[in-house]
Design a protein around this motif. Structure first.
Motif, mmCIF file in Angstrom:
data_model
loop_
_atom_site.group_PDB
_atom_site.id
_atom_site.type_symbol
_atom_site.label_atom_id
_atom_site.label_comp_id
_atom_site.label_asym_id
_atom_site.label_seq_id
_atom_site.Cartn_x
_atom_site.Cartn_y
_atom_site.Cartn_z
ATOM 1 N N LYS A 154 -16.317 7.547 -22.921
ATOM 2 C CA LYS A 154 -16.676 8.948 -22.695
ATOM 3 C C LYS A 154 -17.117 9.162 -21.243
ATOM 4 C CE LYS A 154 -19.693 12.675 -24.297
ATOM 5 N NZ LYS A 154 -19.948 13.133 -22.909
ATOM 6 N N THR A 155 -17.939 8.225 -20.740
ATOM 7 C CA THR A 155 -18.485 8.377 -19.393
ATOM 8 C C THR A 155 -17.389 8.348 -18.337
ATOM 9 O OG1 THR A 155 -20.572 7.345 -20.076
ATOM 10 C CG2 THR A 155 -20.117 7.428 -17.715
ATOM 11 N N LEU A 156 -16.513 7.338 -18.414
ATOM 12 C CA LEU A 156 -15.472 7.202 -17.398
ATOM 13 C C LEU A 156 -14.432 8.314 -17.500
ATOM 14 C CD1 LEU A 156 -15.000 3.313 -17.305
ATOM 15 C CD2 LEU A 156 -16.418 4.762 -15.845
ATOM 16 N N GLY A 187 -13.628 11.123 -14.609
ATOM 17 C CA GLY A 187 -12.251 11.260 -14.136
ATOM 18 C C GLY A 187 -11.605 9.978 -13.651
ATOM 19 N N VAL A 188 -12.122 8.823 -14.103
ATOM 20 C CA VAL A 188 -11.579 7.546 -13.621
ATOM 21 C C VAL A 188 -11.054 6.654 -14.761
ATOM 22 C CG1 VAL A 188 -12.918 7.512 -11.484
ATOM 23 C CG2 VAL A 188 -13.915 6.537 -13.581
ATOM 24 N N TRP A 189 -10.947 7.209 -15.955
ATOM 25 C CA TRP A 189 -10.488 6.413 -17.100
ATOM 26 C C TRP A 189 -9.106 5.801 -16.859
ATOM 27 C CZ3 TRP A 189 -12.296 4.010 -21.166
ATOM 28 C CH2 TRP A 189 -11.461 3.694 -22.250
ATOM 29 N N ASP A 190 -8.253 6.528 -16.180
ATOM 30 C CA ASP A 190 -6.886 6.060 -15.946
ATOM 31 C C ASP A 190 -6.822 4.930 -14.918
ATOM 32 O OD1 ASP A 190 -5.877 7.824 -17.776
ATOM 33 O OD2 ASP A 190 -5.334 9.357 -16.312
ATOM 34 N N ASP A 191 -7.953 4.581 -14.317
ATOM 35 C CA ASP A 191 -7.989 3.466 -13.366
ATOM 36 C C ASP A 191 -8.239 2.129 -14.060
ATOM 37 O OD1 ASP A 191 -7.663 4.731 -10.694
ATOM 38 O OD2 ASP A 191 -9.421 5.850 -11.331
ATOM 39 N N LEU A 192 -8.263 2.135 -15.396
ATOM 40 C CA LEU A 192 -8.434 0.905 -16.176
ATOM 41 C C LEU A 192 -7.083 0.431 -16.695
ATOM 42 C CD1 LEU A 192 -11.527 2.070 -18.199
ATOM 43 C CD2 LEU A 192 -11.538 0.079 -16.683
ATOM 44 N N GLN A 193 -6.926 -0.892 -16.789
ATOM 45 C CA GLN A 193 -5.710 -1.461 -17.370
ATOM 46 C C GLN A 193 -5.725 -1.258 -18.887
ATOM 47 O OE1 GLN A 193 -3.268 -2.600 -15.708
ATOM 48 N NE2 GLN A 193 -3.888 -3.737 -13.890
ATOM 49 N N PRO A 194 -4.640 -0.703 -19.462
ATOM 50 C CA PRO A 194 -4.595 -0.509 -20.921
ATOM 51 C C PRO A 194 -4.878 -1.784 -21.710
ATOM 52 C CG PRO A 194 -2.787 0.657 -19.872
ATOM 53 C CD PRO A 194 -3.443 -0.165 -18.795
ATOM 54 N N ALA A 195 -4.381 -2.919 -21.224
ATOM 55 C CA ALA A 195 -4.608 -4.183 -21.940
ATOM 56 C C ALA A 195 -6.088 -4.553 -21.954
ATOM 57 C CB ALA A 195 -3.792 -5.304 -21.305
ATOM 58 N N ALA A 196 -6.802 -4.233 -20.884
ATOM 59 C CA ALA A 196 -8.241 -4.528 -20.828
ATOM 60 C C ALA A 196 -9.010 -3.623 -21.792
ATOM 61 C CB ALA A 196 -8.760 -4.362 -19.405
ATOM 62 N N ASP A 254 -22.038 7.817 -9.967
ATOM 63 C CA ASP A 254 -21.337 7.671 -8.683
ATOM 64 C C ASP A 254 -20.950 6.215 -8.437
ATOM 65 O OD1 ASP A 254 -21.578 10.350 -8.205
ATOM 66 O OD2 ASP A 254 -23.306 10.183 -6.861
ATOM 67 N N TRP A 255 -21.843 5.294 -8.764
ATOM 68 C CA TRP A 255 -21.554 3.864 -8.630
ATOM 69 C C TRP A 255 -20.385 3.470 -9.539
ATOM 70 C CZ3 TRP A 255 -21.810 -0.411 -5.969
ATOM 71 C CH2 TRP A 255 -22.856 -0.656 -5.071
ATOM 72 N N LEU A 256 -20.449 3.900 -10.810
ATOM 73 C CA LEU A 256 -19.401 3.535 -11.767
ATOM 74 C C LEU A 256 -18.044 4.095 -11.331
ATOM 75 C CD1 LEU A 256 -21.215 4.028 -15.214
ATOM 76 C CD2 LEU A 256 -20.890 1.905 -13.911
ATOM 77 N N THR A 257 -18.055 5.304 -10.779
ATOM 78 C CA THR A 257 -16.812 5.891 -10.272
ATOM 79 C C THR A 257 -16.238 5.053 -9.140
ATOM 80 O OG1 THR A 257 -17.509 8.133 -10.858
ATOM 81 C CG2 THR A 257 -15.802 7.923 -9.166
ATOM 82 N N CYS A 258 -17.100 4.695 -8.190
ATOM 83 C CA CYS A 258 -16.648 3.929 -7.031
ATOM 84 C C CYS A 258 -16.137 2.549 -7.448
ATOM 85 C CB CYS A 258 -17.795 3.795 -6.021
ATOM 86 S SG CYS A 258 -17.272 3.008 -4.474
ATOM 87 N N ILE A 259 -16.852 1.899 -8.358
ATOM 88 C CA ILE A 259 -16.438 0.580 -8.828
ATOM 89 C C ILE A 259 -15.084 0.654 -9.528
ATOM 90 C CG2 ILE A 259 -16.945 -1.228 -10.525
ATOM 91 C CD1 ILE A 259 -19.949 -0.706 -9.932
ATOM 92 N N THR A 260 -14.953 1.616 -10.439
ATOM 93 C CA THR A 260 -13.723 1.719 -11.227
ATOM 94 C C THR A 260 -12.513 1.976 -10.342
ATOM 95 O OG1 THR A 260 -15.037 2.566 -13.074
ATOM 96 C CG2 THR A 260 -12.650 2.861 -13.211
ATOM 97 N N LYS A 261 -12.711 2.723 -9.272
ATOM 98 C CA LYS A 261 -11.609 3.025 -8.364
ATOM 99 C C LYS A 261 -11.270 1.863 -7.424
ATOM 100 C CE LYS A 261 -11.653 8.062 -7.918
ATOM 101 N NZ LYS A 261 -10.196 8.170 -8.163
ATOM 102 N N ASN A 262 -12.263 1.076 -7.054
ATOM 103 C CA ASN A 262 -12.077 0.111 -5.964
ATOM 104 C C ASN A 262 -12.122 -1.361 -6.355
ATOM 105 O OD1 ASN A 262 -12.042 1.850 -3.366
ATOM 106 N ND2 ASN A 262 -13.796 2.650 -4.514
#
Length: 436
Positions: free
Chosen positions: A125-127, A131-140, A343-351
């Motif tokens: 829900k958070t990610l 707006g960064v959910w799509d930056d995760l690998q589906p398999a993960a 903000d941290w979680l967004t930056c981490i997920t993107k980078n």
């Protein structure tokens, strides 16, 4: 990378999981919310001390891509021996004093208990909100859901598993990489006949052998084979499950693991493969560190191939359903979440995905957006496989309790050396599951 995973996997046998009494204590202590909602003063992380890669990468991000987030909410890391992590997390949870991020338990049960107590942030829900959910690998995503029932940990590490093989030995014996289990057995017979050990295997720790059992089960019965056992819909003593243990016992009976498999440890098995004494090696992608190390890999990285566990004739599973794990992942405290943490979680997920590949040569559950540098070919192979994988499976003991896990891994060598029957092997584990 593999050191962390090895320690994690070994520690699963002795992990301090939340017992019923502990669960009740946590639920009652956390339910009141006396310390809930307090704004975080730092981006704190409590993690096992041998997990250097995650510590180093978050520190690097805090000085680079996430410098603004670090200035607003400074990163602070506390490390503990891996065997102490669960106990510390339980203690802090009971005091409503969890850090912003903390290493999830050695088995999924602790995180599930904390989640019921409202302590674990719903990361899906958070990610998505960020707006960064799509930056995760589906398999993960699928692997985390398989383990925890929902997506509630950060996949800083992500490993796939399969059979690594010596291309030169395969070419010398005119063997094509097997796509069916029958072909795998035929290839093993050919290598043994040529004086080459077919499979390098760590029988001392046991888990590399039991992963062959789950590999067979997932191909025979489909990706839900072990979830059915966990849900009580099937038992390991059912004929189809015993058949999988028998298939691996038969490999041992035929001598396909070589001599003295019960006394061979992880490093020895790895050395057997990387010095050309064994044709195949079932292992996770955390072994890339050794494969890409020229001082250890005497056969050369160019000579190492990767293939998924092959299909079983008439089975419900397919070879694109890849076994995977997320190491010892990291959960986020629900009670310390605020905009700065977001903000941290967004930056981490993107980078994190690209940075981890470029800086460490390690694969994570985040998509590698941006510059990854020049990756070693084997690392690129793993990354490509992950990117194409939508359904992942777990390892044999992933959903077992601590006692059943220990029983499984300590009896794996007797199974393949013939001193314990497949039926008795599965019965021992099932008894522990029933009494757990």
């Amino acid at each position: 990378m593999h050191n962390t995973l090895r320690n994690t996997l070994r520690t699963r046998r002795v992990a301090l999981v939340a017992t019923a009494a502990t669960s009740a204590l946590l639920l009652s202590a956390c339910g009141g919310g006396s310390g809930a909602g307090s704004a975080a003063k730092e981006f704190s992380l409590t993690i096992n001390d041998d997990n250097h890669i995650v510590q180093q990468e978050l520190t690097t991000l805090g000085k680079g891509a996430c410098a603004a987030q670090d200035k607003a909410l400074p990163l602070k890391i506390q490390t503990l021996p891996i065997g102490n992590v669960d106990q510390k997390v339980q203690l802090l949870a009971g005091q409503n004093a969890l850090p912003v991020q903390f290493a999830a338990g050695g088995t999924p049960q602790l995180t599930k208990t904390l989640d019921k107590a409202g302590q674990v942030l719903d990361l899906e829900k958070t990610l998505k909100d960020l707006g960064v959910w799509d930056d995760l690998q589906p398999a993960a995503i699928k692997t985390v859901e398989n383990l925890y029932g929902k997506f509630n940990v950060m996949p800083y590490q992500f490993n796939i598993e399969g059979i690594w093989y010596n291309k030169k030995l395969f070419a010398d014996q005119h063997v094509a990489p097997p796509t069916t289990y029958d072909q795998l057995v035929a290839a093993a017979a050919k290598f043994k006949g040529a004086g080459v050990t077919p499979f390098a295997a760590d029988g001392k720790d046991g888990w590399p052998l039991t992963r062959l059992i789950s590999g067979y089960l997932y191909r025979e019965l489909g990706p839900d084979a072990l979830q059915a056992v966990a849900d009580g819909k099937a038992k390991l003593t059912d004929p189809a499950y015993v058949k999988a243990a028998q298939a691996v016992a038969d490999l041992g009976k035929a001598g396909y693991f070589g001599q003295g498999v019960g006394s061979i440890d992880y490093d020895t098995a790895t050395q057997q493969f990387l010095t050309g004494k064994a044709a195949m090696f079932y292992m996770g992608s955390w072994a890339l560190g050794d494969f890409n190390d020229k001082t250890k890999n005497r056969i050369g990285a160019d000579n190492v191939g990767f293939m998924p566990f092959p299909t079983v004739a008439g089975g419900k599973g397919s070879a694109d359903q890849i076994p995977a794990n997320v190491g010892l992942p990291v959960a986020v405290s629900a009670k310390s979440y605020d905009a700065k943490v977001g903000d941290w979680l967004t930056c981490i997920t993107k980078n994190y995905g690209a940075a981890s590949l470029k800086d460490q040569g390690t694969v994570s559950g985040f998509k590698p957006n941006g510059d990854t540098g020049t990756l070693p070919p084997l690392t690129q192979t793993v990354q490509d496989t992950i990117s194409k994988t939508t359904t992942s499976t777990l390892w044999f003991e992933a959903l077992f309790n601590t006692k059943a896990t220990e029983t499984s891994q300590t009896n794996a060598a007797p199974l393949v050396t013939g001193s314990l029957s497949a039926k008795d092997f599965m019965q021992k584990i099932q008894t522990d599951l029933d009494n757990g």
